[in-house]
Design a protein around this motif. Sequence first.
Motif, PDB file in Angstrom:
ATOM      1  N   GLN A 100       0.803  -1.217   0.000  1.00  0.00           N
ATOM      2  CA  GLN A 100       0.000   0.000   0.000  1.00  0.00           C
ATOM      3  C   GLN A 100       0.839   1.271   0.000  1.00  0.00           C
ATOM      4  O   GLN A 100       0.438   2.292  -0.542  1.00  0.00           O
ATOM      5  CB  GLN A 100      -0.929   0.002   1.223  1.00  0.00           C
ATOM      6  N   CYS A 101       2.014   1.226   0.599  1.00  0.00           N
ATOM      7  CA  CYS A 101       2.800   2.452   0.746  1.00  0.00           C
ATOM      8  C   CYS A 101       3.292   3.001  -0.585  1.00  0.00           C
ATOM      9  O   CYS A 101       3.623   4.178  -0.694  1.00  0.00           O
ATOM     10  CB  CYS A 101       3.988   2.215   1.676  1.00  0.00           C
ATOM     11  N   ALA A 102       3.347   2.154  -1.617  1.00  0.00           N
ATOM     12  CA  ALA A 102       3.853   2.620  -2.910  1.00  0.00           C
ATOM     13  C   ALA A 102       2.838   2.500  -4.033  1.00  0.00           C
ATOM     14  O   ALA A 102       3.054   3.019  -5.115  1.00  0.00           O
ATOM     15  CB  ALA A 102       5.114   1.836  -3.289  1.00  0.00           C
ATOM     16  N   ALA A 103       1.717   1.837  -3.777  1.00  0.00           N
ATOM     17  CA  ALA A 103       0.770   1.534  -4.851  1.00  0.00           C
ATOM     18  C   ALA A 103       0.206   2.784  -5.513  1.00  0.00           C
ATOM     19  O   ALA A 103       0.137   2.876  -6.737  1.00  0.00           O
ATOM     20  CB  ALA A 103      -0.366   0.668  -4.317  1.00  0.00           C
ATOM     21  N   LEU A 104      -0.202   3.775  -4.717  1.00  0.00           N
ATOM     22  CA  LEU A 104      -0.809   4.973  -5.295  1.00  0.00           C
ATOM     23  C   LEU A 104       0.175   5.730  -6.168  1.00  0.00           C
ATOM     24  O   LEU A 104      -0.153   6.194  -7.257  1.00  0.00           O
ATOM     25  CB  LEU A 104      -1.333   5.877  -4.174  1.00  0.00           C
ATOM     26  N   ARG A 105       1.406   5.839  -5.703  1.00  0.00           N
ATOM     27  CA  ARG A 105       2.425   6.523  -6.497  1.00  0.00           C
ATOM     28  C   ARG A 105       2.707   5.757  -7.784  1.00  0.00           C
ATOM     29  O   ARG A 105       2.910   6.337  -8.842  1.00  0.00           O
ATOM     30  CB  ARG A 105       3.711   6.664  -5.681  1.00  0.00           C
ATOM     31  N   ALA A 106       2.688   4.436  -7.687  1.00  0.00           N
ATOM     32  CA  ALA A 106       2.961   3.614  -8.863  1.00  0.00           C
ATOM     33  C   ALA A 106       1.863   3.762  -9.901  1.00  0.00           C
ATOM     34  O   ALA A 106       2.129   3.892 -11.093  1.00  0.00           O
ATOM     35  CB  ALA A 106       3.107   2.150  -8.448  1.00  0.00           C
ATOM     36  N   PHE A 107       0.597   3.748  -9.454  1.00  0.00           N
ATOM     37  CA  PHE A 107      -0.506   3.880 -10.397  1.00  0.00           C
ATOM     38  C   PHE A 107      -0.478   5.223 -11.107  1.00  0.00           C
ATOM     39  O   PHE A 107      -0.822   5.332 -12.272  1.00  0.00           O
ATOM     40  CB  PHE A 107      -1.845   3.707  -9.679  1.00  0.00           C
ATOM     41  N   SER A 108      -0.048   6.262 -10.397  1.00  0.00           N
ATOM     42  CA  SER A 108       0.002   7.581 -11.018  1.00  0.00           C
ATOM     43  C   SER A 108       1.081   7.662 -12.080  1.00  0.00           C
ATOM     44  O   SER A 108       1.068   8.534 -12.934  1.00  0.00           O
ATOM     45  CB  SER A 108       0.267   8.649  -9.946  1.00  0.00           C
ATOM     46  N   ASP A 109       2.020   6.697 -12.050  1.00  0.00           N
ATOM     47  CA  ASP A 109       3.105   6.694 -13.026  1.00  0.00           C
ATOM     48  C   ASP A 109       3.015   5.488 -13.955  1.00  0.00           C
ATOM     49  O   ASP A 109       4.001   5.025 -14.488  1.00  0.00           O
ATOM     50  CB  ASP A 109       4.461   6.693 -12.304  1.00  0.00           C
ATOM     51  N   SER A 110       1.806   4.959 -14.134  1.00  0.00           N
ATOM     52  CA  SER A 110       1.633   3.766 -14.965  1.00  0.00           C
ATOM     53  C   SER A 110       1.699   4.076 -16.451  1.00  0.00           C
ATOM     54  O   SER A 110       1.446   3.225 -17.281  1.00  0.00           O
ATOM     55  CB  SER A 110       0.287   3.095 -14.652  1.00  0.00           C
ATOM     56  N   SER A 111       2.070   5.318 -16.774  1.00  0.00           N
ATOM     57  CA  SER A 111       2.171   5.700 -18.181  1.00  0.00           C
ATOM     58  C   SER A 111       3.404   5.120 -18.850  1.00  0.00           C
ATOM     59  O   SER A 111       3.524   5.127 -20.066  1.00  0.00           O
ATOM     60  CB  SER A 111       2.208   7.225 -18.307  1.00  0.00           C
ATOM     61  N   SER A 112       4.327   4.594 -18.060  1.00  0.00           N
ATOM     62  CA  SER A 112       5.547   4.030 -18.633  1.00  0.00           C
ATOM     63  C   SER A 112       5.717   2.589 -18.208  1.00  0.00           C
ATOM     64  O   SER A 112       5.183   2.153 -17.194  1.00  0.00           O
ATOM     65  CB  SER A 112       6.770   4.838 -18.185  1.00  0.00           C
ATOM     66  N   SER A 113       6.486   1.832 -18.983  1.00  0.00           N
ATOM     67  CA  SER A 113       6.711   0.427 -18.682  1.00  0.00           C
ATOM     68  C   SER A 113       7.697   0.290 -17.532  1.00  0.00           C
ATOM     69  O   SER A 113       8.535   1.152 -17.293  1.00  0.00           O
ATOM     70  CB  SER A 113       7.253  -0.296 -19.922  1.00  0.00           C
ATOM     71  N   THR A 114       7.601  -0.809 -16.808  1.00  0.00           N
ATOM     72  CA  THR A 114       8.502  -1.047 -15.703  1.00  0.00           C
ATOM     73  C   THR A 114       9.703  -1.864 -16.168  1.00  0.00           C
ATOM     74  O   THR A 114       9.786  -2.286 -17.322  1.00  0.00           O
ATOM     75  CB  THR A 114       7.766  -1.789 -14.570  1.00  0.00           C
ATOM     76  N   THR A 115      10.641  -2.081 -15.267  1.00  0.00           N
ATOM     77  CA  THR A 115      11.829  -2.840 -15.606  1.00  0.00           C
ATOM     78  C   THR A 115      11.490  -4.293 -15.908  1.00  0.00           C
ATOM     79  O   THR A 115      10.545  -4.851 -15.346  1.00  0.00           O
ATOM     80  CB  THR A 115      12.836  -2.784 -14.437  1.00  0.00           C
ATOM     81  N   ASN A 116      12.260  -4.897 -16.795  1.00  0.00           N
ATOM     82  CA  ASN A 116      12.030  -6.286 -17.179  1.00  0.00           C
ATOM     83  C   ASN A 116      12.853  -7.212 -16.285  1.00  0.00           C
ATOM     84  O   ASN A 116      13.649  -8.005 -16.759  1.00  0.00           O
ATOM     85  CB  ASN A 116      12.414  -6.481 -18.652  1.00  0.00           C
ATOM     86  N   ALA A 117      12.675  -7.097 -14.971  1.00  0.00           N
ATOM     87  CA  ALA A 117      13.495  -7.871 -14.038  1.00  0.00           C
ATOM     88  C   ALA A 117      12.701  -8.224 -12.791  1.00  0.00           C
ATOM     89  O   ALA A 117      11.848  -7.463 -12.339  1.00  0.00           O
ATOM     90  CB  ALA A 117      14.744  -7.082 -13.657  1.00  0.00           C
ATOM     91  N   TRP A 118      13.027  -9.400 -12.234  1.00  0.00           N
ATOM     92  CA  TRP A 118      12.393  -9.846 -11.000  1.00  0.00           C
ATOM     93  C   TRP A 118      12.964  -9.130  -9.779  1.00  0.00           C
ATOM     94  O   TRP A 118      12.290  -8.989  -8.768  1.00  0.00           O
ATOM     95  CB  TRP A 118      12.597 -11.348 -10.819  1.00  0.00           C
ATOM     96  N   GLY A 119      14.232  -8.745  -9.859  1.00  0.00           N
ATOM     97  CA  GLY A 119      14.890  -8.187  -8.682  1.00  0.00           C
ATOM     98  C   GLY A 119      15.281  -9.263  -7.689  1.00  0.00           C
ATOM     99  O   GLY A 119      15.526  -8.978  -6.517  1.00  0.00           O
ATOM    100  N   GLY A 192     -10.058  -5.253 -17.555  1.00  0.00           N
ATOM    101  CA  GLY A 192      -9.852  -4.565 -16.286  1.00  0.00           C
ATOM    102  C   GLY A 192      -8.452  -4.579 -15.726  1.00  0.00           C
ATOM    103  O   GLY A 192      -8.281  -4.613 -14.504  1.00  0.00           O
ATOM    104  N   PRO A 193      -7.390  -4.537 -16.550  1.00  0.00           N
ATOM    105  CA  PRO A 193      -6.034  -4.523 -15.991  1.00  0.00           C
ATOM    106  C   PRO A 193      -5.776  -3.232 -15.217  1.00  0.00           C
ATOM    107  O   PRO A 193      -6.219  -2.157 -15.618  1.00  0.00           O
ATOM    108  CB  PRO A 193      -5.139  -4.611 -17.233  1.00  0.00           C
ATOM    109  N   GLU A 194      -5.063  -3.361 -14.122  1.00  0.00           N
ATOM    110  CA  GLU A 194      -4.670  -2.196 -13.329  1.00  0.00           C
ATOM    111  C   GLU A 194      -3.178  -2.297 -13.032  1.00  0.00           C
ATOM    112  O   GLU A 194      -2.359  -1.837 -13.814  1.00  0.00           O
ATOM    113  CB  GLU A 194      -5.518  -2.118 -12.053  1.00  0.00           C
ATOM    114  N   LYS A 195      -2.829  -2.950 -11.921  1.00  0.00           N
ATOM    115  CA  LYS A 195      -1.407  -3.044 -11.599  1.00  0.00           C
ATOM    116  C   LYS A 195      -0.666  -3.973 -12.556  1.00  0.00           C
ATOM    117  O   LYS A 195       0.563  -3.915 -12.653  1.00  0.00           O
ATOM    118  CB  LYS A 195      -1.207  -3.492 -10.154  1.00  0.00           C
TER     119      LYS A 195
END
Length: 297
Positions: A100-119, A192-195
Amino acid sequence: MECAGKGRRTRCIGPPTRRCGRCGAVSYCSASHQLSHWNDHKLECERLEQQMKRVDLLNDFPFTFAQEATFEIYEKKETRCSFFSKRGIHRLGMWICECQCAALRAFSDSSSSTTNAWGLSSELCPCRGPISLVSEHIRCWMDYYQWRCIPLHSPVAMLLHWPLTIYYAACLTRMKSLNHTSCKHLCIHYLGPEKELLQLPAFGELHALFPGVRVHIELIGPAVPPQRDNEKIDICNYAYCLDENCICKSSSENAIMGSSSVTVQLHRGYYHDCFRELAKVYHLHLLSFKYIQMDIS
Protein backbone atom coordinates in the motif's frame (compact mmCIF):
# COMPACT_ATOMS: atom_id res chain seq x y z
CA MET A 1 -18.81 -2.47 -13.66
CA GLU A 2 -19.80 0.45 -15.88
CA CYS A 3 -23.23 1.08 -17.33
CA ALA A 4 -23.15 -0.49 -20.80
CA GLY A 5 -25.27 2.37 -22.10
CA LYS A 6 -22.95 5.08 -20.81
CA GLY A 7 -22.54 8.02 -23.18
CA ARG A 8 -25.82 7.49 -25.03
CA ARG A 9 -27.70 10.78 -25.26
CA THR A 10 -28.45 11.13 -21.55
CA ARG A 11 -26.18 10.89 -18.54
CA CYS A 12 -26.19 7.92 -16.20
CA ILE A 13 -28.56 8.51 -13.31
CA GLY A 14 -26.82 6.26 -10.80
CA PRO A 15 -24.83 3.06 -10.31
CA PRO A 16 -25.36 0.23 -12.83
CA THR A 17 -27.54 -2.00 -10.67
CA ARG A 18 -29.85 -3.22 -13.45
CA ARG A 19 -28.50 -6.33 -15.23
CA CYS A 20 -29.55 -7.86 -18.51
CA GLY A 21 -32.18 -10.45 -17.59
CA ARG A 22 -30.95 -12.95 -20.17
CA CYS A 23 -27.16 -13.01 -20.01
CA GLY A 24 -26.48 -11.18 -16.75
CA ALA A 25 -23.14 -10.06 -18.15
CA VAL A 26 -23.84 -6.35 -18.65
CA SER A 27 -25.37 -3.77 -16.33
CA TYR A 28 -27.26 -0.53 -16.73
CA CYS A 29 -28.09 2.49 -14.62
CA SER A 30 -31.66 2.67 -15.91
CA ALA A 31 -34.25 1.04 -18.13
CA SER A 32 -33.83 3.79 -20.72
CA HIS A 33 -30.11 3.10 -21.10
CA GLN A 34 -30.82 -0.61 -21.36
CA LEU A 35 -33.32 -0.01 -24.16
CA SER A 36 -30.99 2.36 -26.01
CA HIS A 37 -28.18 -0.21 -25.88
CA TRP A 38 -30.27 -3.19 -27.00
CA ASN A 39 -29.57 -2.86 -30.73
CA ASP A 40 -25.88 -3.36 -29.98
CA HIS A 41 -26.22 -5.81 -27.11
CA LYS A 42 -28.62 -8.18 -28.87
CA LEU A 43 -25.77 -9.17 -31.21
CA GLU A 44 -23.74 -10.44 -28.24
CA CYS A 45 -26.35 -11.42 -25.64
CA GLU A 46 -26.55 -15.11 -26.56
CA ARG A 47 -22.76 -15.47 -26.64
CA LEU A 48 -22.43 -13.79 -23.25
CA GLU A 49 -25.21 -15.96 -21.82
CA GLN A 50 -23.26 -19.10 -22.69
CA GLN A 51 -20.11 -17.67 -21.12
CA MET A 52 -21.85 -16.68 -17.90
CA LYS A 53 -23.06 -20.25 -17.37
CA ARG A 54 -19.44 -21.15 -16.57
CA VAL A 55 -18.79 -18.39 -14.04
CA ASP A 56 -19.35 -20.46 -10.89
CA LEU A 57 -17.18 -23.26 -12.24
CA LEU A 58 -14.33 -21.00 -13.30
CA ASN A 59 -14.36 -18.51 -10.43
CA ASP A 60 -12.67 -20.75 -7.84
CA PHE A 61 -9.16 -20.92 -9.26
CA PRO A 62 -6.20 -22.29 -7.29
CA PHE A 63 -3.83 -19.61 -8.61
CA THR A 64 -5.80 -16.57 -7.45
CA PHE A 65 -3.93 -16.27 -4.16
CA ALA A 66 -0.42 -17.27 -3.16
CA GLN A 67 -0.90 -18.27 0.46
CA GLU A 68 1.30 -21.35 0.08
CA ALA A 69 4.28 -19.25 -0.95
CA THR A 70 3.58 -16.21 1.23
CA PHE A 71 2.34 -17.74 4.46
CA GLU A 72 3.91 -14.97 6.56
CA ILE A 73 1.55 -12.44 5.01
CA TYR A 74 -1.40 -14.81 4.78
CA GLU A 75 -1.18 -15.60 8.50
CA LYS A 76 -0.50 -11.91 9.27
CA LYS A 77 2.87 -12.63 10.84
CA GLU A 78 4.35 -9.65 9.03
CA THR A 79 3.30 -6.83 6.73
CA ARG A 80 3.80 -6.81 3.00
CA CYS A 81 6.34 -4.01 3.35
CA SER A 82 8.52 -6.01 5.73
CA PHE A 83 8.04 -9.14 3.63
CA PHE A 84 9.37 -7.35 0.54
CA SER A 85 12.08 -5.46 2.43
CA LYS A 86 13.63 -8.70 3.68
CA ARG A 87 13.90 -9.84 0.07
CA GLY A 88 15.28 -6.55 -1.23
CA ILE A 89 12.35 -5.83 -3.55
CA HIS A 90 10.34 -3.29 -1.56
CA ARG A 91 9.08 -0.50 -3.86
CA LEU A 92 11.14 -1.84 -6.75
CA GLY A 93 10.20 -2.67 -10.34
CA MET A 94 7.27 -5.01 -10.79
CA TRP A 95 6.77 -5.23 -7.01
CA ILE A 96 5.97 -1.57 -6.53
CA CYS A 97 2.19 -2.10 -6.62
CA GLU A 98 2.19 -4.98 -4.15
CA CYS A 99 2.24 -2.89 -0.98
CA GLN A 100 0.00 0.00 0.00
CA CYS A 101 2.80 2.45 0.75
CA ALA A 102 3.85 2.62 -2.91
CA ALA A 103 0.77 1.53 -4.85
CA LEU A 104 -0.81 4.97 -5.30
CA ARG A 105 2.42 6.52 -6.50
CA ALA A 106 2.96 3.61 -8.86
CA PHE A 107 -0.51 3.88 -10.40
CA SER A 108 0.00 7.58 -11.02
CA ASP A 109 3.10 6.69 -13.03
CA SER A 110 1.63 3.77 -14.96
CA SER A 111 2.17 5.70 -18.18
CA SER A 112 5.55 4.03 -18.63
CA SER A 113 6.71 0.43 -18.68
CA THR A 114 8.50 -1.05 -15.70
CA THR A 115 11.83 -2.84 -15.61
CA ASN A 116 12.03 -6.29 -17.18
CA ALA A 117 13.49 -7.87 -14.04
CA TRP A 118 12.39 -9.85 -11.00
CA GLY A 119 14.89 -8.19 -8.68
CA LEU A 120 15.68 -11.66 -7.30
CA SER A 121 18.53 -14.13 -7.65
CA SER A 122 18.23 -16.83 -10.31
CA GLU A 123 17.35 -19.59 -7.83
CA LEU A 124 14.32 -17.61 -6.64
CA CYS A 125 12.64 -16.78 -9.96
CA PRO A 126 11.75 -18.36 -13.34
CA CYS A 127 14.16 -16.27 -15.40
CA ARG A 128 14.83 -18.96 -18.02
CA GLY A 129 13.05 -21.82 -19.71
CA PRO A 130 11.90 -24.91 -17.77
CA ILE A 131 13.88 -28.13 -17.77
CA SER A 132 10.80 -30.05 -18.95
CA LEU A 133 7.55 -29.33 -20.76
CA VAL A 134 4.62 -28.17 -18.68
CA SER A 135 2.64 -30.96 -17.07
CA GLU A 136 -1.12 -31.25 -17.23
CA HIS A 137 -1.04 -31.95 -13.49
CA ILE A 138 -0.10 -28.43 -12.35
CA ARG A 139 -3.06 -27.73 -10.11
CA CYS A 140 -1.55 -25.68 -7.29
CA TRP A 141 1.41 -23.48 -6.44
CA MET A 142 3.28 -26.44 -4.98
CA ASP A 143 3.12 -28.20 -8.36
CA TYR A 144 4.24 -25.09 -10.18
CA TYR A 145 7.18 -24.32 -7.89
CA GLN A 146 8.36 -27.91 -8.16
CA TRP A 147 8.14 -27.85 -11.97
CA ARG A 148 10.08 -24.58 -12.18
CA CYS A 149 12.61 -25.67 -9.53
CA ILE A 150 11.88 -22.67 -7.32
CA PRO A 151 11.94 -22.87 -3.50
CA LEU A 152 8.56 -22.31 -1.89
CA HIS A 153 9.78 -19.25 0.02
CA SER A 154 10.17 -17.34 -3.26
CA PRO A 155 7.58 -14.53 -3.58
CA VAL A 156 7.11 -14.84 -7.36
CA ALA A 157 3.64 -16.35 -6.93
CA MET A 158 2.41 -12.87 -6.02
CA LEU A 159 3.00 -11.78 -9.63
CA LEU A 160 2.64 -15.05 -11.50
CA HIS A 161 -1.00 -15.59 -10.59
CA TRP A 162 -1.84 -13.58 -13.74
CA PRO A 163 -0.27 -16.00 -16.29
CA LEU A 164 -0.95 -19.09 -14.16
CA THR A 165 -4.65 -18.27 -13.98
CA ILE A 166 -4.73 -17.93 -17.77
CA TYR A 167 -3.04 -21.32 -18.07
CA TYR A 168 -5.42 -22.97 -15.62
CA ALA A 169 -8.42 -21.46 -17.39
CA ALA A 170 -7.18 -22.92 -20.66
CA CYS A 171 -6.84 -26.34 -19.00
CA LEU A 172 -10.25 -26.11 -17.41
CA THR A 173 -11.91 -25.16 -20.67
CA ARG A 174 -10.31 -28.11 -22.46
CA MET A 175 -7.67 -26.08 -24.22
CA LYS A 176 -4.84 -27.81 -22.35
CA SER A 177 -3.63 -29.52 -25.51
CA LEU A 178 -2.52 -26.15 -26.88
CA ASN A 179 0.95 -26.65 -28.29
CA HIS A 180 2.78 -26.36 -31.57
CA THR A 181 1.17 -29.54 -32.92
CA SER A 182 -2.47 -28.75 -32.15
CA CYS A 183 -2.76 -24.96 -32.15
CA LYS A 184 -0.41 -22.21 -33.20
CA HIS A 185 -2.31 -19.19 -31.93
CA LEU A 186 -4.09 -18.25 -28.71
CA CYS A 187 -5.91 -14.92 -28.38
CA ILE A 188 -7.03 -13.69 -24.96
CA HIS A 189 -9.15 -10.65 -24.11
CA TYR A 190 -8.09 -9.57 -20.61
CA LEU A 191 -10.51 -7.13 -19.00
CA GLY A 192 -9.85 -4.57 -16.29
CA PRO A 193 -6.03 -4.52 -15.99
CA GLU A 194 -4.67 -2.20 -13.33
CA LYS A 195 -1.41 -3.04 -11.60
CA GLU A 196 -0.76 -5.63 -14.31
CA LEU A 197 0.23 -2.67 -16.49
CA LEU A 198 3.39 -2.39 -14.37
CA GLN A 199 3.92 -6.16 -14.23
CA LEU A 200 3.78 -7.12 -17.90
CA PRO A 201 7.21 -8.84 -17.88
CA ALA A 202 5.67 -11.51 -15.62
CA PHE A 203 3.50 -12.55 -18.57
CA GLY A 204 6.71 -13.83 -20.18
CA GLU A 205 6.05 -17.02 -18.22
CA LEU A 206 3.43 -17.83 -20.86
CA HIS A 207 6.36 -18.91 -23.06
CA ALA A 208 6.86 -21.85 -20.69
CA LEU A 209 3.17 -22.54 -20.13
CA PHE A 210 2.25 -22.55 -23.85
CA PRO A 211 5.36 -23.80 -25.68
CA GLY A 212 5.27 -23.34 -29.43
CA VAL A 213 2.14 -21.18 -29.28
CA ARG A 214 1.86 -17.57 -30.36
CA VAL A 215 -0.05 -15.97 -27.50
CA HIS A 216 -1.67 -12.58 -28.02
CA ILE A 217 -3.37 -10.70 -25.17
CA GLU A 218 -5.63 -7.68 -25.56
CA LEU A 219 -5.63 -5.76 -22.25
CA ILE A 220 -8.76 -3.63 -22.13
CA GLY A 221 -9.82 -1.23 -19.40
CA PRO A 222 -10.20 2.37 -18.25
CA ALA A 223 -6.97 2.20 -16.21
CA VAL A 224 -4.87 2.10 -19.39
CA PRO A 225 -3.27 5.58 -19.64
CA PRO A 226 -4.37 7.64 -22.68
CA GLN A 227 -0.81 7.81 -23.99
CA ARG A 228 -0.54 4.01 -23.95
CA ASP A 229 -3.81 3.37 -25.79
CA ASN A 230 -3.20 0.90 -28.67
CA GLU A 231 0.41 0.35 -27.55
CA LYS A 232 1.70 -3.07 -28.62
CA ILE A 233 4.36 -4.84 -26.56
CA ASP A 234 6.41 -7.86 -27.55
CA ILE A 235 7.31 -9.85 -24.43
CA CYS A 236 10.12 -11.81 -26.01
CA ASN A 237 11.96 -12.84 -22.82
CA TYR A 238 11.39 -14.25 -19.40
CA ALA A 239 11.83 -11.52 -16.79
CA TYR A 240 15.50 -11.30 -15.80
CA CYS A 241 17.11 -12.24 -12.49
CA LEU A 242 19.78 -10.26 -10.63
CA ASP A 243 22.70 -12.55 -11.49
CA GLU A 244 24.92 -10.86 -14.08
CA ASN A 245 26.20 -14.10 -15.60
CA CYS A 246 22.88 -15.93 -15.75
CA ILE A 247 21.89 -17.52 -19.06
CA CYS A 248 18.65 -15.49 -19.02
CA LYS A 249 20.63 -12.54 -20.37
CA SER A 250 22.10 -14.42 -23.32
CA SER A 251 20.77 -14.46 -26.87
CA SER A 252 20.95 -18.25 -26.91
CA GLU A 253 18.31 -18.48 -24.21
CA ASN A 254 15.97 -16.30 -26.26
CA ALA A 255 16.51 -18.52 -29.29
CA ILE A 256 15.34 -21.56 -27.30
CA MET A 257 11.84 -20.09 -27.26
CA GLY A 258 11.67 -20.86 -30.97
CA SER A 259 8.24 -20.39 -32.47
CA SER A 260 6.49 -19.31 -29.27
CA SER A 261 5.72 -15.64 -28.74
CA VAL A 262 3.82 -13.44 -26.31
CA THR A 263 2.45 -10.10 -27.45
CA VAL A 264 0.26 -7.66 -25.57
CA GLN A 265 -1.80 -4.76 -26.87
CA LEU A 266 -3.31 -2.12 -24.59
CA HIS A 267 -6.73 -0.58 -25.12
CA ARG A 268 -8.18 2.23 -23.04
CA GLY A 269 -11.95 1.97 -22.58
CA TYR A 270 -14.65 -0.58 -21.91
CA TYR A 271 -15.03 -3.98 -23.49
CA HIS A 272 -18.58 -3.52 -24.72
CA ASP A 273 -17.39 -0.52 -26.72
CA CYS A 274 -14.57 -2.26 -28.58
CA PHE A 275 -15.32 -6.00 -28.69
CA ARG A 276 -16.50 -6.09 -32.29
CA GLU A 277 -13.48 -4.16 -33.56
CA LEU A 278 -11.10 -6.46 -31.69
CA ALA A 279 -12.87 -9.55 -33.00
CA LYS A 280 -12.15 -8.46 -36.56
CA VAL A 281 -8.41 -8.75 -35.97
CA TYR A 282 -8.04 -11.97 -33.91
CA HIS A 283 -10.27 -14.98 -33.33
CA LEU A 284 -10.96 -14.95 -29.59
CA HIS A 285 -10.19 -18.12 -27.60
CA LEU A 286 -10.33 -16.98 -23.97
CA LEU A 287 -12.00 -14.07 -22.18
CA SER A 288 -10.54 -13.02 -18.83
CA PHE A 289 -12.25 -10.86 -16.19
CA LYS A 290 -9.26 -10.57 -13.84
CA TYR A 291 -10.17 -13.70 -11.84
CA ILE A 292 -12.86 -15.18 -14.08
CA GLN A 293 -11.98 -16.89 -17.34
CA MET A 294 -14.39 -18.05 -20.00
CA ASP A 295 -13.98 -20.39 -22.92
CA ILE A 296 -14.95 -18.75 -26.21
CA SER A 297 -13.81 -21.31 -28.75
